[in-house]
Design a protein around this motif. Sequence first.
Motif, PDB file in Angstrom:
ATOM      1  N   GLN A 127      39.847  38.899  -6.740  1.00  0.00           N
ATOM      2  CA  GLN A 127      40.929  39.561  -5.996  1.00  0.00           C
ATOM      3  C   GLN A 127      40.770  39.195  -4.523  1.00  0.00           C
ATOM      4  OE1 GLN A 127      41.053  43.807  -6.344  1.00  0.00           O
ATOM      5  NE2 GLN A 127      42.897  44.005  -5.097  1.00  0.00           N
ATOM      6  N   ASP A 128      41.770  38.481  -3.987  1.00  0.00           N
ATOM      7  CA  ASP A 128      41.726  38.095  -2.568  1.00  0.00           C
ATOM      8  C   ASP A 128      42.126  39.314  -1.713  1.00  0.00           C
ATOM      9  OD1 ASP A 128      41.913  37.029  -0.036  1.00  0.00           O
ATOM     10  OD2 ASP A 128      42.891  35.172  -0.697  1.00  0.00           O
ATOM     11  N   ILE A 129      41.152  39.876  -1.046  1.00  0.00           N
ATOM     12  CA  ILE A 129      41.401  41.089  -0.241  1.00  0.00           C
ATOM     13  C   ILE A 129      41.393  40.781   1.256  1.00  0.00           C
ATOM     14  CG2 ILE A 129      40.487  42.656  -2.006  1.00  0.00           C
ATOM     15  CD1 ILE A 129      37.866  42.748  -0.380  1.00  0.00           C
ATOM     16  N   THR A 130      41.625  39.509   1.587  1.00  0.00           N
ATOM     17  CA  THR A 130      41.568  39.112   3.001  1.00  0.00           C
ATOM     18  C   THR A 130      42.563  39.904   3.841  1.00  0.00           C
ATOM     19  OG1 THR A 130      40.888  36.872   2.374  1.00  0.00           O
ATOM     20  CG2 THR A 130      41.742  37.185   4.603  1.00  0.00           C
ATOM     21  N   GLU A 131      43.809  39.965   3.398  1.00  0.00           N
ATOM     22  CA  GLU A 131      44.827  40.675   4.176  1.00  0.00           C
ATOM     23  C   GLU A 131      44.496  42.164   4.278  1.00  0.00           C
ATOM     24  OE1 GLU A 131      47.166  39.282   5.871  1.00  0.00           O
ATOM     25  OE2 GLU A 131      46.540  37.292   5.162  1.00  0.00           O
ATOM     26  N   GLN A 132      43.995  42.687   3.170  1.00  0.00           N
ATOM     27  CA  GLN A 132      43.624  44.104   3.179  1.00  0.00           C
ATOM     28  C   GLN A 132      42.505  44.357   4.197  1.00  0.00           C
ATOM     29  OE1 GLN A 132      42.451  45.571  -0.667  1.00  0.00           O
ATOM     30  NE2 GLN A 132      41.452  47.383   0.201  1.00  0.00           N
ATOM     31  N   LYS A 133      41.522  43.456   4.193  1.00  0.00           N
ATOM     32  CA  LYS A 133      40.412  43.613   5.137  1.00  0.00           C
ATOM     33  C   LYS A 133      40.890  43.473   6.578  1.00  0.00           C
ATOM     34  CE  LYS A 133      36.678  44.110   4.189  1.00  0.00           C
ATOM     35  NZ  LYS A 133      35.911  45.341   3.947  1.00  0.00           N
ATOM     36  N   ILE A 134      41.843  42.558   6.776  1.00  0.00           N
ATOM     37  CA  ILE A 134      42.387  42.397   8.137  1.00  0.00           C
ATOM     38  C   ILE A 134      43.082  43.677   8.575  1.00  0.00           C
ATOM     39  CG2 ILE A 134      44.131  41.197   9.503  1.00  0.00           C
ATOM     40  CD1 ILE A 134      43.443  38.647   7.946  1.00  0.00           C
ATOM     41  N   ARG A 135      43.882  44.231   7.647  1.00  0.00           N
ATOM     42  CA  ARG A 135      44.575  45.473   7.970  1.00  0.00           C
ATOM     43  C   ARG A 135      43.578  46.603   8.256  1.00  0.00           C
ATOM     44  NH1 ARG A 135      47.992  43.727   3.788  1.00  0.00           N
ATOM     45  NH2 ARG A 135      46.927  45.146   2.324  1.00  0.00           N
ATOM     46  N   GLN A 136      42.552  46.658   7.447  1.00  0.00           N
ATOM     47  CA  GLN A 136      41.539  47.685   7.663  1.00  0.00           C
ATOM     48  C   GLN A 136      40.821  47.493   9.000  1.00  0.00           C
ATOM     49  OE1 GLN A 136      39.005  47.368   4.234  1.00  0.00           O
ATOM     50  NE2 GLN A 136      40.360  48.608   2.912  1.00  0.00           N
ATOM     51  N   SER A 137      40.534  46.202   9.267  1.00  0.00           N
ATOM     52  CA  SER A 137      39.858  45.897  10.533  1.00  0.00           C
ATOM     53  C   SER A 137      40.733  46.257  11.727  1.00  0.00           C
ATOM     54  CB  SER A 137      39.492  44.411  10.574  1.00  0.00           C
ATOM     55  OG  SER A 137      38.915  44.085  11.823  1.00  0.00           O
ATOM     56  N   GLN A 139      43.122  48.435  11.722  1.00  0.00           N
ATOM     57  CA  GLN A 139      43.221  49.884  11.787  1.00  0.00           C
ATOM     58  C   GLN A 139      41.961  50.492  12.411  1.00  0.00           C
ATOM     59  OE1 GLN A 139      45.692  51.760  11.401  1.00  0.00           O
ATOM     60  NE2 GLN A 139      44.760  53.812  11.374  1.00  0.00           N
ATOM     61  N   ALA A 140      40.810  49.977  11.992  1.00  0.00           N
ATOM     62  CA  ALA A 140      39.557  50.480  12.557  1.00  0.00           C
ATOM     63  C   ALA A 140      39.477  50.174  14.048  1.00  0.00           C
ATOM     64  CB  ALA A 140      38.368  49.848  11.819  1.00  0.00           C
ATOM     65  N   GLU A 141      39.913  48.936  14.400  1.00  0.00           N
ATOM     66  CA  GLU A 141      39.907  48.557  15.818  1.00  0.00           C
ATOM     67  C   GLU A 141      40.872  49.443  16.607  1.00  0.00           C
ATOM     68  OE1 GLU A 141      41.067  44.698  18.555  1.00  0.00           O
ATOM     69  OE2 GLU A 141      40.493  44.402  16.456  1.00  0.00           O
ATOM     70  N   ARG A 142      42.039  49.714  15.990  1.00  0.00           N
ATOM     71  CA  ARG A 142      43.021  50.564  16.652  1.00  0.00           C
ATOM     72  C   ARG A 142      42.451  51.966  16.877  1.00  0.00           C
ATOM     73  NH1 ARG A 142      46.566  50.230  13.066  1.00  0.00           N
ATOM     74  NH2 ARG A 142      47.641  48.398  13.904  1.00  0.00           N
ATOM     75  N   LEU A 143      41.778  52.470  15.852  1.00  0.00           N
ATOM     76  CA  LEU A 143      41.179  53.802  15.982  1.00  0.00           C
ATOM     77  C   LEU A 143      40.074  53.814  17.032  1.00  0.00           C
ATOM     78  CD1 LEU A 143      40.972  54.852  12.210  1.00  0.00           C
ATOM     79  CD2 LEU A 143      42.575  55.700  13.954  1.00  0.00           C
ATOM     80  N   GLN A 144      39.303  52.731  17.080  1.00  0.00           N
ATOM     81  CA  GLN A 144      38.251  52.637  18.102  1.00  0.00           C
ATOM     82  C   GLN A 144      38.852  52.608  19.506  1.00  0.00           C
ATOM     83  OE1 GLN A 144      35.994  49.147  17.007  1.00  0.00           O
ATOM     84  NE2 GLN A 144      34.485  50.350  15.867  1.00  0.00           N
ATOM     85  N   VAL A 145      39.907  51.797  19.667  1.00  0.00           N
ATOM     86  CA  VAL A 145      40.559  51.710  20.973  1.00  0.00           C
ATOM     87  C   VAL A 145      41.139  53.063  21.376  1.00  0.00           C
ATOM     88  CG1 VAL A 145      42.484  50.687  22.242  1.00  0.00           C
ATOM     89  CG2 VAL A 145      41.036  49.239  20.802  1.00  0.00           C
TER      90      VAL A 145
END
Length: 648
Positions: A127-137, A139-145
């Motif tokens: 299962q290619d989860i690259t896009e999902q990981k990008i979205r999560q990243s 989102q996490a970056e957005r929350l950190q900012v």
Amino acid sequence: MALSSDPAAEFFLGKFSNLEQLFGQAQFGVSIMDCDLRYVYVNDRMASINALPPKEHLGKTVRGVDPAVAMVVEPLLNRTIHEDQSFVDLEIRISKPGEPQQRSWLICSYPLKESDGSVTRCGLVVQDITEQKIRQSLQAERLQVEAFLSNLSSAFINVSVSDVDRKIEKGLQKVVNFLGFERSSIWHFTPDRSSLRITHSYALPGVKQPPAELMNLIPVWIDMIMVGEIFRISDVEELPDRFWREKQYCRDQGGIKSIMFIPASVGGTIVGAITFVSYSIKKEWPDELTQRLRLLWEIFANALERKRADQKIQNALAEIRQLKDRLEAENVYLRDQIDVEYKHEEIIGKSVAVRNVLQQIQQVAPTDSTVLILGETGTGKELIARAIHNAGQRKARAMIKVNCAALPAALIEAELFGHEKGAYTGAVSSQIGRFEAANGSSIFLDEIGELPLELQSKLLRVIQEGQFERLGNPKPVKVDVRVIAATNVSLAQAVKEGKFRQDLYYRLNVFPIFVPPLRDRHEDIPLLVWAMVEEFSKVFGKTIERIPRRNMEVMERYSWPGNIRELRNLVERAMILSNGGTLVVDIQDGSAATANEPMTMEAAERNHIALVLEMTGWRIRGKGGAAEILDMKPTTLHSRIKKLGVSK
């Protein structure tokens, strides 16, 4: 349509045709490999993941299809086959040449067995989860900012005005380090709004600091900021031609690649901007980040505006306190002088000597030049000083008088230049000095020859530079004061004797005025006497119609060692003792007597001491003081004054 070249696989798929149909439609990749890790089956999704048609997989090894994938999955597949072990939901990262972004896969591997239980193949589910990981990243970056900016903003809640600058400098440092910028600066418009002036800035070590002011360096950007327009660009070299000055500025600053300006508005007025700069990489400026930074900048701007408003209030209060102190000081000094000032306002006389003095007053009064008034005690030097002040450009404010001989040596510096709280024992509060009280006006330094030598250099600095320091405070105080000095001693002789600084003498002696003694202007005595009689008539409610001619001639012949002060005292005593319309002033052996009635020895002593005190300006100690003239110890004279009830 998925393909297979292996008969066993065909059997497997034929037996489980429904399952193969499911694999074909699955959103995850499915492949089957033999023990040599050659593909024997791939579904369409797996082929898409590997970016290779299904038929080109068959018969090829994993490494043959994609070496980058093989480096990660081969060890896992070998263990699956040789150890008969399944692996479920393992997350792996694959870096492919030419692709800047790592790919993320979630994989499962299963051993496939024959009827005898031997493992001959393995199945791989991807299962290619690259896009999902990008979205999560993201989102996490957005929350950190958001958390970072929120924490940074909360630091400015109820921040004290004195701490605003430090907090902003620290905030800029955090923004630069956290968000990957290399410099951030805050700018405010100059009063004429023609340029931006830097107020706060932080740059990484080695990064060039911006100029203090951006006058004519970035005209297009300044115009945009003035109308509240945000400007951002990832590649400065892509700026249109009309931004040629801005491009040159970025080059001159060491090669800025990306830059963003965010204006700030306070009360509807654009007050300045914040800049974010990147040198090493081309920085993207997403809308969400831009808006977050804009909110942070508004918090900074409001804190700075609150600080500016507080400073304005503090400056106004300081100015009010200064004016209050100055007025209080003037009132105190004026009250101190009220008993010794001459009550008549004009200089009276018709002699050539007086006319010469009046002419000199007219010449020097309109200027700000230093004046040195020379003359014996009691000749009216203070009256001359007031005439100069009142005819000059500073007459709107009171002239401040200082008697250098009357002030104790230990306190004269504090009296002249002021002191801070605790500057010396007894200094329980701060107080401005007389020079500060005379700012914008004139100061009259009487008996300048008595100024201690150690203070003469400080006075010289005030005259030359217009500044001094209060006791206990090294910060210079600037004043605009006209100096008028007076002395009854020869300053030139004092310079020769080492008692007076030569450079100060030359500074004071710019425009000397000599006030003649009363014995050199006998023709003025009748005018002076009648002016004093008129003044005292109002005070005592008496009317004097005549003064005997013979009495006036005696006064004209008298040498008047106490000058006008002595004459004034004689006339005042005569007015007190007169009973009719005729005033008789009796002068006996150079001392003043005003009545035909006999006096007791005590009264005579009282009058004589009072006369000498008047002659010396009530100065008891020192050379030329009353104690020296009366040949008495100062302490003894103090006792006699108290016993006899002599007072001003």
